[in-house]
Design a protein around this motif. Structure first.
Motif, PDB file in Angstrom:
ATOM      1  N   SER A 119       2.261  34.565 -22.809  1.00  0.00           N
ATOM      2  CA  SER A 119       4.520  34.657 -22.123  1.00  0.00           C
ATOM      3  C   SER A 119       3.537  33.794 -21.649  1.00  0.00           C
ATOM      4  CB  SER A 119       4.326  35.818 -21.772  1.00  0.00           C
ATOM      5  OG  SER A 119       3.786  36.690 -23.799  1.00  0.00           O
ATOM      6  N   THR A 120       4.291  32.868 -21.246  1.00  0.00           N
ATOM      7  CA  THR A 120       4.718  32.284 -19.715  1.00  0.00           C
ATOM      8  C   THR A 120       6.393  32.282 -19.626  1.00  0.00           C
ATOM      9  OG1 THR A 120       4.480  30.226 -18.468  1.00  0.00           O
ATOM     10  CG2 THR A 120       4.484  29.482 -21.146  1.00  0.00           C
ATOM     11  N   ASN A 121       7.017  31.803 -18.442  1.00  0.00           N
ATOM     12  CA  ASN A 121       7.986  31.167 -17.823  1.00  0.00           C
ATOM     13  C   ASN A 121       8.066  29.686 -17.879  1.00  0.00           C
ATOM     14  OD1 ASN A 121       9.236  33.679 -18.417  1.00  0.00           O
ATOM     15  ND2 ASN A 121       8.610  34.333 -16.194  1.00  0.00           N
TER      16      ASN A 121
ATOM     17  N   GLY B 281      13.358  28.744 -17.026  1.00  0.00           N
ATOM     18  CA  GLY B 281      13.368  30.500 -16.471  1.00  0.00           C
ATOM     19  C   GLY B 281      13.318  30.962 -17.590  1.00  0.00           C
ATOM     20  N   ASP B 282      13.388  30.267 -18.698  1.00  0.00           N
ATOM     21  CA  ASP B 282      13.031  31.360 -20.219  1.00  0.00           C
ATOM     22  C   ASP B 282      11.751  31.462 -20.363  1.00  0.00           C
ATOM     23  OD1 ASP B 282      15.948  30.287 -21.273  1.00  0.00           O
ATOM     24  OD2 ASP B 282      14.765  28.624 -22.971  1.00  0.00           O
ATOM     25  N   SER B 283      11.024  32.143 -20.908  1.00  0.00           N
ATOM     26  CA  SER B 283      10.040  32.616 -21.124  1.00  0.00           C
ATOM     27  C   SER B 283       9.951  32.672 -22.359  1.00  0.00           C
ATOM     28  CB  SER B 283      10.472  34.357 -21.314  1.00  0.00           C
ATOM     29  OG  SER B 283       8.483  34.793 -21.552  1.00  0.00           O
ATOM     30  N   VAL B 284       8.101  32.231 -23.326  1.00  0.00           N
ATOM     31  CA  VAL B 284       7.720  31.598 -24.432  1.00  0.00           C
ATOM     32  C   VAL B 284       6.464  31.902 -24.452  1.00  0.00           C
ATOM     33  CG1 VAL B 284       6.550  29.366 -25.980  1.00  0.00           C
ATOM     34  CG2 VAL B 284       9.090  29.245 -23.753  1.00  0.00           C
ATOM     35  N   GLN B 285       6.119  32.832 -25.674  1.00  0.00           N
ATOM     36  CA  GLN B 285       4.892  33.272 -26.064  1.00  0.00           C
ATOM     37  C   GLN B 285       4.442  32.622 -26.868  1.00  0.00           C
ATOM     38  OE1 GLN B 285       4.626  36.721 -29.259  1.00  0.00           O
ATOM     39  NE2 GLN B 285       3.301  37.770 -27.890  1.00  0.00           N
TER      40      GLN B 285
ATOM     41  N   ILE C  75      -2.616  26.594 -18.544  1.00  0.00           N
ATOM     42  CA  ILE C  75      -1.043  26.295 -18.269  1.00  0.00           C
ATOM     43  C   ILE C  75      -0.540  25.564 -16.807  1.00  0.00           C
ATOM     44  CG2 ILE C  75       1.333  27.372 -18.219  1.00  0.00           C
ATOM     45  CD1 ILE C  75      -0.865  29.908 -19.868  1.00  0.00           C
ATOM     46  N   ASN C  76      -0.866  24.804 -17.066  1.00  0.00           N
ATOM     47  CA  ASN C  76      -0.021  23.393 -15.453  1.00  0.00           C
ATOM     48  C   ASN C  76      -1.713  23.985 -14.751  1.00  0.00           C
ATOM     49  OD1 ASN C  76       2.182  22.809 -16.131  1.00  0.00           O
ATOM     50  ND2 ASN C  76       3.592  23.930 -15.578  1.00  0.00           N
ATOM     51  N   THR C  77      -1.426  24.473 -14.320  1.00  0.00           N
ATOM     52  CA  THR C  77      -2.692  24.655 -13.335  1.00  0.00           C
ATOM     53  C   THR C  77      -3.369  26.123 -13.155  1.00  0.00           C
ATOM     54  OG1 THR C  77      -1.714  25.477 -10.620  1.00  0.00           O
ATOM     55  CG2 THR C  77      -2.335  23.280 -10.961  1.00  0.00           C
ATOM     56  N   ARG C  78      -2.844  27.314 -14.083  1.00  0.00           N
ATOM     57  CA  ARG C  78      -3.273  27.833 -14.035  1.00  0.00           C
ATOM     58  C   ARG C  78      -4.242  29.040 -15.015  1.00  0.00           C
ATOM     59  NH1 ARG C  78       0.006  32.648 -17.471  1.00  0.00           N
ATOM     60  NH2 ARG C  78       1.672  31.151 -17.248  1.00  0.00           N
ATOM     61  N   ASN C  79      -5.603  29.350 -15.165  1.00  0.00           N
ATOM     62  CA  ASN C  79      -6.174  29.603 -16.642  1.00  0.00           C
ATOM     63  C   ASN C  79      -5.354  30.910 -16.835  1.00  0.00           C
ATOM     64  OD1 ASN C  79      -8.902  31.040 -17.319  1.00  0.00           O
ATOM     65  ND2 ASN C  79      -8.434  28.837 -17.381  1.00  0.00           N
TER      66      ASN C  79
ATOM     67  N   VAL D 269       1.211  31.656 -29.468  1.00  0.00           N
ATOM     68  CA  VAL D 269      -0.312  32.344 -29.814  1.00  0.00           C
ATOM     69  C   VAL D 269      -1.190  30.588 -30.341  1.00  0.00           C
ATOM     70  CG1 VAL D 269      -0.495  33.517 -32.340  1.00  0.00           C
ATOM     71  CG2 VAL D 269       0.975  33.905 -31.236  1.00  0.00           C
ATOM     72  N   ALA D 270      -2.637  31.172 -29.936  1.00  0.00           N
ATOM     73  CA  ALA D 270      -3.175  30.621 -30.561  1.00  0.00           C
ATOM     74  C   ALA D 270      -4.507  30.509 -31.802  1.00  0.00           C
ATOM     75  CB  ALA D 270      -4.638  29.523 -29.598  1.00  0.00           C
ATOM     76  N   LEU D 271      -4.306  29.222 -32.962  1.00  0.00           N
ATOM     77  CA  LEU D 271      -4.927  29.537 -33.889  1.00  0.00           C
ATOM     78  C   LEU D 271      -5.891  28.934 -34.501  1.00  0.00           C
ATOM     79  CD1 LEU D 271      -1.767  30.083 -36.605  1.00  0.00           C
ATOM     80  CD2 LEU D 271      -2.668  31.891 -34.968  1.00  0.00           C
ATOM     81  N   PRO D 272      -7.302  29.620 -33.864  1.00  0.00           N
ATOM     82  CA  PRO D 272      -8.422  28.637 -34.316  1.00  0.00           C
ATOM     83  C   PRO D 272      -8.847  28.177 -35.553  1.00  0.00           C
ATOM     84  CG  PRO D 272      -9.314  30.647 -34.178  1.00  0.00           C
ATOM     85  CD  PRO D 272      -7.467  30.577 -34.370  1.00  0.00           C
ATOM     86  N   ASP D 273      -9.353  26.468 -36.220  1.00  0.00           N
ATOM     87  CA  ASP D 273      -9.205  26.450 -37.248  1.00  0.00           C
ATOM     88  C   ASP D 273     -10.655  27.120 -37.867  1.00  0.00           C
ATOM     89  OD1 ASP D 273      -7.620  24.387 -37.208  1.00  0.00           O
ATOM     90  OD2 ASP D 273      -8.655  22.721 -36.461  1.00  0.00           O
ATOM     91  N   PRO D 274     -10.860  27.262 -39.495  1.00  0.00           N
ATOM     92  CA  PRO D 274     -12.468  27.820 -39.280  1.00  0.00           C
ATOM     93  C   PRO D 274     -13.079  27.443 -38.982  1.00  0.00           C
ATOM     94  CG  PRO D 274     -10.617  27.071 -41.942  1.00  0.00           C
ATOM     95  CD  PRO D 274     -10.695  26.715 -39.885  1.00  0.00           C
ATOM     96  N   GLY D 275     -13.920  27.912 -38.306  1.00  0.00           N
ATOM     97  CA  GLY D 275     -15.699  27.886 -37.689  1.00  0.00           C
ATOM     98  C   GLY D 275     -15.257  27.622 -36.153  1.00  0.00           C
TER      99      GLY D 275
END
Length: 282
Positions: free
Chosen positions: A92-94, A61-65, A81-85, A67-73
């Protein structure tokens, strides 16, 4: 399961039976999820992911945020997220069970694509390729698919849309959305919820609220934590008390940087409550 039966007589003196069935459940903390834990597995390449909060295990039941950080370029493309795009970043996802998240990053192209939106074109359709001879019908369709270095050109028309960005651009690879040269292009407004965008040359008239997840009072709205936005050469007409032409929001400790607002025309408003630019922060 327990069964109870009783008998009686109807109005004609005939005997009948009533049989009642009762299902008895016993609930425990494990049935309800209370006290259970789940794991969050991150899969990524050409970038990294930050979790808030960053824990080894989470209570169900916890919610987690995330954040994606791309490498240079590289730029962030999407989440699985499991089967969800999802394409929003952050997202954020539960955590309702053991969860696997894949963050996909793609290399920034050398040359971006150009997409066209033209509601007056007889063949305009959001299922088109978005080229000039086969344009999209709506601005939102173009924003749903753009990537770094892409440009969206919107042709003459009154577009009854309040649009929202969906995916980040990148440093030195902004996503540009602009009105076609010397053409009148009107729309309801735009929410920037991603980084590295340019908006140029639009006419925006706002007289009331826009709803749809949250209530919006601004022509251009910059969400908390969104950076590197250029809003240039637009004509913004906002009427009504406490309305903002451009509203840069803050919240939850998010930091917003590098907002450029140049050569825009504001007003007129019908009262003193209209605000050209509102910066909300500490």
């Amino acid at each position: 399961m327990k069964k109870y039966a009783r008998r009686g007589l109807d109005s004609n003196g005939n005997m009948f039976f009533i049989i009642s069935l009762f299902m008895i459940y016993t609930f425990s903390s494990s049935d309800s999820g209370y006290g259970q834990t789940a794991t969050l597995t991150i899969i990524t390449e050409n970038g990294s992911v930050v979790k808030y909060p960053d824990l080894a295990q989470y209570e169900v039941g916890d919610s987690v945020q995330l954040v994606a950080l791309p490498d240079p370029g590289y730029f962030f493309y999407d989440w699985q997220i499991n089967t969800r795009n999802e394409v929003n970043n952050p997202v954020s996802t539960n955590i309702n069970r053991d969860t696997t998240v894949t963050a996909t990053f793609a290399s920034i192209p050398l040359n971006g694509e150009t997409y066209y939106v033209d509601q007056n074109h007889p063949g305009a359709n959001d299922s088109n390729a978005g080229i000039e001879s086969e344009p999209f019908l709506t601005i939102q369709q173009a924003l749903d698919i753009v990537k770094p270095k892409d440009t969206v050109i919107v042709k003459t028309g009154n577009y009854d849309e309040f649009v929202r960005t969906q995916r980040d651009g990148a440093e030195n690879a902004y996503i540009t959305i602009k009105a076609a040269n010397n053409e009148d292009v009107a729309m309801q407004g735009m929410m920037f919820q991603n980084n590295y965008y340019k908006a140029q040359g639009f006419i925006i008239e706002r007289t009331g609220e826009i709803t749809g997840g949250d209530t919006l009072y601004s022509a251009f709205e910059i969400r908390p934590g969104t950076s590197c936005i250029e809003i240039n050469n637009n004509r913004i007409l906002v009427t009504g008390y406490n309305r903002s032409a451009i509203f840069c929001r803050s919240g939850n400790g998010h930091v917003t940087n590098n907002i450029s607002i140049l050569n825009n025309t504001f007003g007129p408003t019908d009262d003193a409550g209209g605000i050209c630019v509102r910066m909300n922060g500490k």
